[in-house]
Design an enzyme around this catalytic site. Structure first.
Site, mmCIF file in Angstrom:
data_model
loop_
_atom_site.group_PDB
_atom_site.id
_atom_site.type_symbol
_atom_site.label_atom_id
_atom_site.label_comp_id
_atom_site.label_asym_id
_atom_site.label_seq_id
_atom_site.Cartn_x
_atom_site.Cartn_y
_atom_site.Cartn_z
ATOM 1 C CB SER A 22 3.084 -13.298 23.235
ATOM 2 O OG SER A 22 1.920 -13.836 22.671
ATOM 3 C CG HIS B 205 4.001 -13.755 27.754
ATOM 4 N ND1 HIS B 205 2.656 -13.813 28.070
ATOM 5 C CD2 HIS B 205 4.098 -14.191 26.463
ATOM 6 C CE1 HIS B 205 1.984 -14.253 27.015
ATOM 7 N NE2 HIS B 205 2.841 -14.496 26.039
#
Length: 201
Positions: A125, A176
């Protein structure tokens, strides 16, 4: 740009780096779930802050291709299929690798520095958010690469992804956010080298 209509053979020929990364996701997933040495391999690949501080620095990279749950694997691989090919086409293989792996590394370093020693994580991610960071930089500085329709798709998906980042307690929020920042920070360097090459030609 983000809609894929190629055959499998065409996709793999045009986008070898994206193809390799997805294959790596699948192979590692199978190895850590369906082999006799799955547990030891998982512990070798996981991004454990404790073991990184102890000198096992490969763990800053290995989480980028490691997924334990099928849903996690499918979501990240699908995101890479959607948003990776256009950038690989624009940047070329080497610059794409630098942007993708570099953003993932920045995300994992931020995780190491900002989260507890006991924290451990896996998943692509952070690197995928790095792709978003490159796209965001391009929206403000190189609009010629992205038309209006694809801009809307990109911003909607990015907005949803950022919201869900803060709704799931299992998500590595630092990974993230700093993946996104890392991609945006690397973008001017990558794109500057691309434009220098274009001018020489």
């Amino acid at each position: 740009m983000f809609i894929r209509d190629e055959s499998f053979q065409t996709f793999t020929r045009r986008y070898p780096v994206v193809t390799f990364l997805i294959a790596a996701h699948i192979i590692v997933f199978l190895l850590i779930n369906f082999t006799p040495f799955s547990t030891s391999l998982y512990h070798f690949m996981v991004g454990s802050n404790y073991y990184i501080y102890a000198g096992e620095y490969w763990r800053l990279f290995t989480p980028i291709i490691t997924h334990e749950a099928a849903g996690h694997l499918i979501f990240n691989s699908f995101s890479l299929v959607l948003f990776g090919p256009a950038l690989e086409g624009i940047l070329g293989k080497v610059r794409f690798i630098i942007g993708y792996v570099g953003a993932g590394l920045i995300a994992n370093i931020a995780t190491l520095l900002l989260l507890p020693l006991s924290y451990a994580h896996i998943g692509a991610s952070g690197a995928i958010f790095g792709l978003f960071g490159i796209y965001v930089y391009m929206l403000y500085n190189h609009r010629q690469y992205i038309d209006r329709a694809n801009t809307q798709i990109l911003l909607v998906v990015l907005g949803i992804s950022l919201v869900t980042t803060f709704l799931n307690a299992r998500i590595n929020v630092m990974g993230h956010i700093f993946g996104l920042i890392g991609g945006a920070a690397l973008a001017p360097i990558i794109l500057a080298s691309l434009h220098r090459k274009s001018k020489r030609w």
